[in-house]
Write an enzyme that holds these catalytic residues in place. Sequence first.
Site, PDB file in Angstrom:
ATOM      1  N   SER A  39       0.808  -1.315   0.013  1.00  0.00           N
ATOM      2  CA  SER A  39      -0.151  -0.105   0.051  1.00  0.00           C
ATOM      3  C   SER A  39       0.648   1.286  -0.215  1.00  0.00           C
ATOM      4  O   SER A  39       0.482   2.225  -0.639  1.00  0.00           O
ATOM      5  CB  SER A  39      -0.845  -0.095   1.077  1.00  0.00           C
ATOM      6  N   GLY A  87      -1.754  -4.359   0.872  1.00  0.00           N
ATOM      7  CA  GLY A  87      -1.971  -5.603   1.710  1.00  0.00           C
ATOM      8  C   GLY A  87      -1.026  -6.626   1.190  1.00  0.00           C
ATOM      9  O   GLY A  87      -1.046  -7.650   1.845  1.00  0.00           O
ATOM     10  N   ASN A 141       3.839  -5.938   5.808  1.00  0.00           N
ATOM     11  CA  ASN A 141       2.696  -6.572   6.174  1.00  0.00           C
ATOM     12  C   ASN A 141       2.950  -7.893   6.565  1.00  0.00           C
ATOM     13  O   ASN A 141       2.281  -8.539   7.293  1.00  0.00           O
ATOM     14  CB  ASN A 141       1.904  -6.673   4.679  1.00  0.00           C
ATOM     15  N   ASP A 177      -5.324   7.159   9.628  1.00  0.00           N
ATOM     16  CA  ASP A 177      -5.078   5.749  10.217  1.00  0.00           C
ATOM     17  C   ASP A 177      -3.682   5.577  10.821  1.00  0.00           C
ATOM     18  O   ASP A 177      -3.538   4.756  11.728  1.00  0.00           O
ATOM     19  CB  ASP A 177      -5.232   4.638   9.312  1.00  0.00           C
ATOM     20  N   HIS A 198      -0.478   4.969   6.904  1.00  0.00           N
ATOM     21  CA  HIS A 198      -0.363   5.312   5.687  1.00  0.00           C
ATOM     22  C   HIS A 198       0.270   6.889   5.474  1.00  0.00           C
ATOM     23  O   HIS A 198      -0.430   7.622   5.748  1.00  0.00           O
ATOM     24  CB  HIS A 198      -1.268   4.833   4.613  1.00  0.00           C
TER      25      HIS A 198
END
Length: 224
Positions: free
Chosen positions: A46, A83, A112, A193, A196
């Site tokens: 991402s 992801g 991840n 969030d 990111h």
Amino acid sequence: MIQNIWLRFLSRKMRAILMATGLFCLFIPFSTQAQTNPVILVMGDSLSAEYGLARGAGWVKLLEDQLHKEASPWTVFNASISGETSSGGLSRLPKLLEQKKPGIVLLELGANDALRGLSIQESDKNLRKMIQLSKISGAKVLLFGMQIPPNYGQEYTKQFQNLYPRLARQEQVELVPFFLKNVASDINLFQSDRMHPNEKAQAILFKNVWGAMAPYQTLLKSNR
């Protein structure tokens, strides 16, 4: 009469030769075009797939813009998926290497893995295999160093951080020491969030990557 038939035969032969020659000439520009557009393949998650950003606002687009600004013949193919893990990247890489035939692979994966609790050994194996496959295909590799917050445990955090420089050293590839340098410590450079990077951070991420691509600057000015 026989002479006329022979002349007509020769005429057909000549026409065939001329047509074949003409077709051959038509293929030359396409072949040349393919050779003058070497590819940079971006394999990321991402952080490279413009998650939460406006289309065309990510660091990969800034890389494309920089290449265009410098009149570089190189193009960028962004195969990043939000992801994505090192395992997923490894499963997709062989086909991408075959199809795109990249001259440079930018490898931004592994974060991840840590978020999902994958072992350091598994991440090492997957990333190493991706590096090796890229090198076998003839591509140069730039590995993106990643880090994780200390709440994952001091030992795991340290092992994960050391994974990237160790791989780069052992496999003799270039390294972005820490992809999120000058971003990770500034909350204002993250989306809501807090995971990111936002649009303001993309120029910094690009700078980190571009700086690490210094060994390839001569290559980027050529047709490979």
